[in-house]
Design a protein around this motif. Sequence first.
Motif, PDB file in Angstrom:
ATOM      1  N   ASN A 104       0.821  -1.214   0.000  1.00  0.00           N
ATOM      2  CA  ASN A 104       0.000   0.000   0.000  1.00  0.00           C
ATOM      3  C   ASN A 104       0.856   1.266   0.000  1.00  0.00           C
ATOM      4  O   ASN A 104       0.625   2.195   0.783  1.00  0.00           O
ATOM      5  CB  ASN A 104      -0.965   0.015   1.186  1.00  0.00           C
ATOM      6  CG  ASN A 104      -2.048  -1.024   1.049  1.00  0.00           C
ATOM      7  OD1 ASN A 104      -2.412  -1.428  -0.057  1.00  0.00           O
ATOM      8  ND2 ASN A 104      -2.556  -1.492   2.179  1.00  0.00           N
ATOM      9  N   ASN A 105       1.879   1.277  -0.844  1.00  0.00           N
ATOM     10  CA  ASN A 105       2.763   2.429  -1.021  1.00  0.00           C
ATOM     11  C   ASN A 105       3.544   2.832   0.228  1.00  0.00           C
ATOM     12  O   ASN A 105       3.935   3.988   0.373  1.00  0.00           O
ATOM     13  CB  ASN A 105       1.983   3.643  -1.554  1.00  0.00           C
ATOM     14  CG  ASN A 105       1.493   3.411  -2.954  1.00  0.00           C
ATOM     15  OD1 ASN A 105       2.211   2.864  -3.785  1.00  0.00           O
ATOM     16  ND2 ASN A 105       0.262   3.798  -3.225  1.00  0.00           N
ATOM     17  N   ARG A 106       3.748   1.893   1.133  1.00  0.00           N
ATOM     18  CA  ARG A 106       4.595   2.194   2.299  1.00  0.00           C
ATOM     19  C   ARG A 106       5.505   1.000   2.575  1.00  0.00           C
ATOM     20  O   ARG A 106       5.161  -0.144   2.303  1.00  0.00           O
ATOM     21  CB  ARG A 106       3.773   2.566   3.524  1.00  0.00           C
ATOM     22  CG  ARG A 106       2.917   1.495   4.077  1.00  0.00           C
ATOM     23  CD  ARG A 106       2.056   2.008   5.263  1.00  0.00           C
ATOM     24  NE  ARG A 106       1.241   0.940   5.755  1.00  0.00           N
ATOM     25  CZ  ARG A 106       1.630   0.034   6.638  1.00  0.00           C
ATOM     26  NH1 ARG A 106       2.820   0.108   7.176  1.00  0.00           N
ATOM     27  NH2 ARG A 106       0.829  -0.939   7.028  1.00  0.00           N
TER      28      ARG A 106
END
Length: 161
Positions: A104-106
């Motif tokens: 999730n983009n982290r």
Amino acid sequence: MKKNGALLLVVGLFLSACSIRQDVTPSTEQIETDEICIVDNPSVRNGFLEAMQKTLIERGYKPKVFSKNDKALDDCKYNIIYTANWKWDFALYMAYAKIDVIHNNRVVAAALYDSNHGGANPKKWVKGGNKVNELISQMLPLKNGAQPPMQEKTAENARAE
């Protein structure tokens, strides 16, 4: 006596300058799937990618390798991005590696190995595959009842026992 103190100070400073940095941040969340996508980095030696795949499989994951621009990466829940380089100092050795697991983009797990300032430290001459195995094993939990492979008994391991 002052000469001995000065010599000890110089030796101490020299040895402290020969440091190797290794930081691992294990996954803080439960990995929801056994499928992990690896974003191929063609500038890194092939053996690095192969070592990552082997370690992931041994830990119960199903790694899939994609090029950076592959649209199929959009469907992956967990992606691994990495970089690494080697240096020559009497022998070729892995001097730097960075591995990030992204969800999730982290970044949910990360590892950094840096022996660029290893100087005379003999521990800098690691086998890249062994170091990749160590880093990933510290980053990601075992999946689906996987058992870690038995480690070969080396002289260093025997002394540690």
